[in-house]
Design a protein around this motif. Sequence first.
Motif, PDB file in Angstrom:
ATOM      1  N   GLU A 176      -4.694   1.856  -3.577  1.00 35.58           N
ATOM      2  CA  GLU A 176      -4.224   0.490  -3.854  1.00 35.58           C
ATOM      3  C   GLU A 176      -3.461   0.443  -5.181  1.00 35.58           C
ATOM      4  OE1 GLU A 176      -6.242  -3.661  -5.415  1.00 35.58           O
ATOM      5  OE2 GLU A 176      -7.448  -2.344  -4.143  1.00 35.58           O
ATOM      6  N   GLN A 177      -4.017   1.091  -6.209  1.00 33.97           N
ATOM      7  CA  GLN A 177      -3.339   1.135  -7.507  1.00 33.97           C
ATOM      8  C   GLN A 177      -1.991   1.850  -7.415  1.00 33.97           C
ATOM      9  OE1 GLN A 177      -5.935   2.052 -11.119  1.00 33.97           O
ATOM     10  NE2 GLN A 177      -7.219   2.780  -9.449  1.00 33.97           N
ATOM     11  N   ILE A 178      -1.985   2.963  -6.691  1.00 32.26           N
ATOM     12  CA  ILE A 178      -0.754   3.749  -6.556  1.00 32.26           C
ATOM     13  C   ILE A 178       0.345   2.924  -5.907  1.00 32.26           C
ATOM     14  CG2 ILE A 178       0.276   5.710  -5.319  1.00 32.26           C
ATOM     15  CD1 ILE A 178      -2.536   7.096  -5.805  1.00 32.26           C
ATOM     16  N   HIS A 179       0.019   2.225  -4.832  1.00 36.66           N
ATOM     17  CA  HIS A 179       1.025   1.403  -4.159  1.00 36.66           C
ATOM     18  C   HIS A 179       1.514   0.276  -5.070  1.00 36.66           C
ATOM     19  CE1 HIS A 179      -0.685   3.023  -0.168  1.00 36.66           C
ATOM     20  NE2 HIS A 179       0.494   3.575  -0.381  1.00 36.66           N
ATOM     21  N   GLN A 180       0.593  -0.302  -5.844  1.00 37.09           N
ATOM     22  CA  GLN A 180       0.995  -1.357  -6.780  1.00 37.09           C
ATOM     23  C   GLN A 180       1.959  -0.817  -7.835  1.00 37.09           C
ATOM     24  OE1 GLN A 180      -2.780  -2.754  -8.295  1.00 37.09           O
ATOM     25  NE2 GLN A 180      -3.081  -4.217  -6.630  1.00 37.09           N
ATOM     26  N   LYS A 181       1.661   0.373  -8.363  1.00 34.74           N
ATOM     27  CA  LYS A 181       2.543   0.963  -9.380  1.00 34.74           C
ATOM     28  C   LYS A 181       3.913   1.301  -8.805  1.00 34.74           C
ATOM     29  CE  LYS A 181      -0.453   0.962 -12.765  1.00 34.74           C
ATOM     30  NZ  LYS A 181      -0.309   0.002 -13.883  1.00 34.74           N
TER      31      LYS A 181
ATOM     32  N   TRP B 215      -6.552   4.466 -12.426  1.00 32.10           N
ATOM     33  CA  TRP B 215      -7.937   4.654 -12.840  1.00 32.10           C
ATOM     34  C   TRP B 215      -8.765   5.266 -11.720  1.00 32.10           C
ATOM     35  CZ3 TRP B 215      -9.580   4.036 -17.743  1.00 32.10           C
ATOM     36  CH2 TRP B 215      -8.730   3.347 -18.604  1.00 32.10           C
ATOM     37  N   MET B 216      -9.847   5.943 -12.109  1.00 33.12           N
ATOM     38  CA  MET B 216     -10.757   6.538 -11.139  1.00 33.12           C
ATOM     39  C   MET B 216     -11.450   5.468 -10.309  1.00 33.12           C
ATOM     40  SD  MET B 216     -12.635   9.408 -13.454  1.00 33.12           S
ATOM     41  CE  MET B 216     -11.804  10.894 -14.003  1.00 33.12           C
ATOM     42  N   GLY B 217     -11.784   5.855  -9.102  1.00 36.62           N
ATOM     43  CA  GLY B 217     -12.498   4.962  -8.194  1.00 36.62           C
ATOM     44  C   GLY B 217     -12.546   5.599  -6.830  1.00 36.62           C
ATOM     45  N   ASP B 218     -12.945   4.835  -5.815  1.00 36.69           N
ATOM     46  CA  ASP B 218     -12.934   5.419  -4.483  1.00 36.69           C
ATOM     47  C   ASP B 218     -11.491   5.536  -3.984  1.00 36.69           C
ATOM     48  OD1 ASP B 218     -12.090   2.911  -3.297  1.00 36.69           O
ATOM     49  OD2 ASP B 218     -14.182   2.255  -3.319  1.00 36.69           O
ATOM     50  N   LYS B 219     -11.327   6.244  -2.875  1.00 35.57           N
ATOM     51  CA  LYS B 219      -9.987   6.558  -2.390  1.00 35.57           C
ATOM     52  C   LYS B 219      -9.170   5.286  -2.136  1.00 35.57           C
ATOM     53  CE  LYS B 219      -7.602   9.067   1.319  1.00 35.57           C
ATOM     54  NZ  LYS B 219      -7.785   9.894   2.535  1.00 35.57           N
ATOM     55  N   GLY B 220      -9.811   4.270  -1.557  1.00 27.84           N
ATOM     56  CA  GLY B 220      -9.099   3.030  -1.250  1.00 27.84           C
ATOM     57  C   GLY B 220      -8.582   2.341  -2.497  1.00 27.84           C
ATOM     58  N   TYR B 221      -9.424   2.297  -3.536  1.00 28.16           N
ATOM     59  CA  TYR B 221      -9.021   1.638  -4.779  1.00 28.16           C
ATOM     60  C   TYR B 221      -7.882   2.395  -5.455  1.00 28.16           C
ATOM     61  CZ  TYR B 221      -9.287   0.095  -9.655  1.00 28.16           C
ATOM     62  OH  TYR B 221      -8.980  -0.356 -10.911  1.00 28.16           O
TER      63      TYR B 221
ATOM     64  N   ALA C 216      -2.611  12.851   0.488  1.00 28.01           N
ATOM     65  CA  ALA C 216      -2.061  11.633   1.093  1.00 28.01           C
ATOM     66  C   ALA C 216      -0.856  11.123   0.308  1.00 28.01           C
ATOM     67  CB  ALA C 216      -3.147  10.559   1.165  1.00 28.01           C
ATOM     68  N   ILE C 217      -0.931  11.220  -1.010  1.00 27.07           N
ATOM     69  CA  ILE C 217       0.193  10.766  -1.848  1.00 27.07           C
ATOM     70  C   ILE C 217       1.424  11.634  -1.609  1.00 27.07           C
ATOM     71  CG2 ILE C 217       1.020  10.502  -4.223  1.00 27.07           C
ATOM     72  CD1 ILE C 217      -1.947  10.029  -4.995  1.00 27.07           C
ATOM     73  N   ARG C 218       1.220  12.949  -1.650  1.00 22.87           N
ATOM     74  CA  ARG C 218       2.359  13.862  -1.509  1.00 22.87           C
ATOM     75  C   ARG C 218       2.953  13.836  -0.098  1.00 22.87           C
ATOM     76  NH1 ARG C 218       4.713  13.729  -5.710  1.00 22.87           N
ATOM     77  NH2 ARG C 218       4.436  15.246  -7.375  1.00 22.87           N
ATOM     78  N   ASN C 219       2.130  13.537   0.903  1.00 25.63           N
ATOM     79  CA  ASN C 219       2.677  13.404   2.258  1.00 25.63           C
ATOM     80  C   ASN C 219       3.629  12.223   2.362  1.00 25.63           C
ATOM     81  OD1 ASN C 219       1.474  15.624   3.425  1.00 25.63           O
ATOM     82  ND2 ASN C 219      -0.378  14.506   4.026  1.00 25.63           N
ATOM     83  N   GLU C 220       3.389  11.210   1.520  1.00 22.36           N
ATOM     84  CA  GLU C 220       4.219  10.003   1.554  1.00 22.36           C
ATOM     85  C   GLU C 220       5.318  10.027   0.499  1.00 22.36           C
ATOM     86  OE1 GLU C 220       3.509   5.145   1.840  1.00 22.36           O
ATOM     87  OE2 GLU C 220       1.805   6.537   1.725  1.00 22.36           O
ATOM     88  N   TYR C 221       5.015  10.635  -0.657  1.00 17.65           N
ATOM     89  CA  TYR C 221       5.962  10.630  -1.779  1.00 17.65           C
ATOM     90  C   TYR C 221       6.090  12.036  -2.347  1.00 17.65           C
ATOM     91  CZ  TYR C 221       4.584   5.711  -1.527  1.00 17.65           C
ATOM     92  OH  TYR C 221       4.288   4.450  -1.095  1.00 17.65           O
ATOM     93  N   GLY C 222       7.229  12.659  -2.153  1.00 20.05           N
ATOM     94  CA  GLY C 222       7.472  14.004  -2.647  1.00 20.05           C
ATOM     95  C   GLY C 222       7.689  14.031  -4.150  1.00 20.05           C
TER      96      GLY C 222
END
Length: 350
Positions: free
Chosen positions: A133-138, A124-130, A164-170
């Motif tokens: 957080e969701q991405i790591h949980q998923k 879901w949309m939100g600030d970068k931290g939120y 940031a996501i793509r730098n960590e997860y291709g």
Amino acid sequence: MKATFKIYTLDFRRPSGTSRGVLTQKETWFLILEHEGHRGIGECGMFKGLSMDDVPEYEATLQWVCDSIEKGKTYLWNALRAFPSIQFGLEQAFLSLEAEDPYELFPSEFTNNEAPIPINGLIWMGDKGYMLEQIHQKLEAGFRCLKMKIGAIDFKSEIALLDAIRNEYGPKRIELRVDANGAFKPSEALKKLTELSVFKLHSIEQPIRQGNVGEMKSLCEKSPIPIALDEELIGVIDTVDKEALLENIRPQYIILKPTLVGGYKGSEEWIEIADRLKIDWWITSALESNIGLNAIAQWSYTLNNTMPQGLGTGGLYTNNFECPLQVKNGYIYSRNDTGWPPDLIERLCL
């Protein structure tokens, strides 16, 4: 036969952001049929601000359906072309009434807990931290396909988040879908799609608002990212108009929400045309309760589409109904060791 309807308010566990605002509650309506000691239930999950049937006479139309139920499913479905969510609730309710188990509408390996359905994890949309957080949980929950809502925070922040996501997860680790919900202006859309393309996205849903057919056609021709139509399908009722829209725009994908496009029958009309035009598609829920989600998931399995579907919304609410659906490791299952509350339909009748 007797028919009644009941309104129910679903409460979000956490305010959920979209480009149309932040959601804290979602109203839905249940159509309940009774005949010779049997009951059936269907969910009419009209989505305020999005559904074409978000009109003042919605409940009056539901009452007309109840008063006219003896006319039968076919007559009523055809009379309800302007009310796709009621069409869907009607289809479910009749299948439920006729079934041995009112919640098993499409018996299959899925309902027997022998075969799950791959799904995307919704961010879901939100600030970068939120959002991180969701991405790591998923990812910890085993998802390998994520769908991110974009368009609510500024574009530079969203680019930074994707970076940031793509730098960590291709792309071999995570399939990324994004949904703009029509947030881009037509004049800026191609530039933004070009900027987004460096992140190897699977697709982008509805980059510009529906109704801009010429601009959308041009985007689908030029975009470096495959485009999926979503809201663009809402309100297109006649099969001739459906075919004309897809032939004109020629998207790479369409996304089908039965609640918004006329239930099973309306969705299958889109699928038949898309298959003929070699346009891919997948199925998505539209924030229904577990009753509607269950009806969509069971039907979705019968379509034999191996792409991840958008069916992971059951855990969004604090007051959803207990059910056999379970999300695990990026799949949705229908467990046969967990059932529905035995008195659920009776309680909703009160």
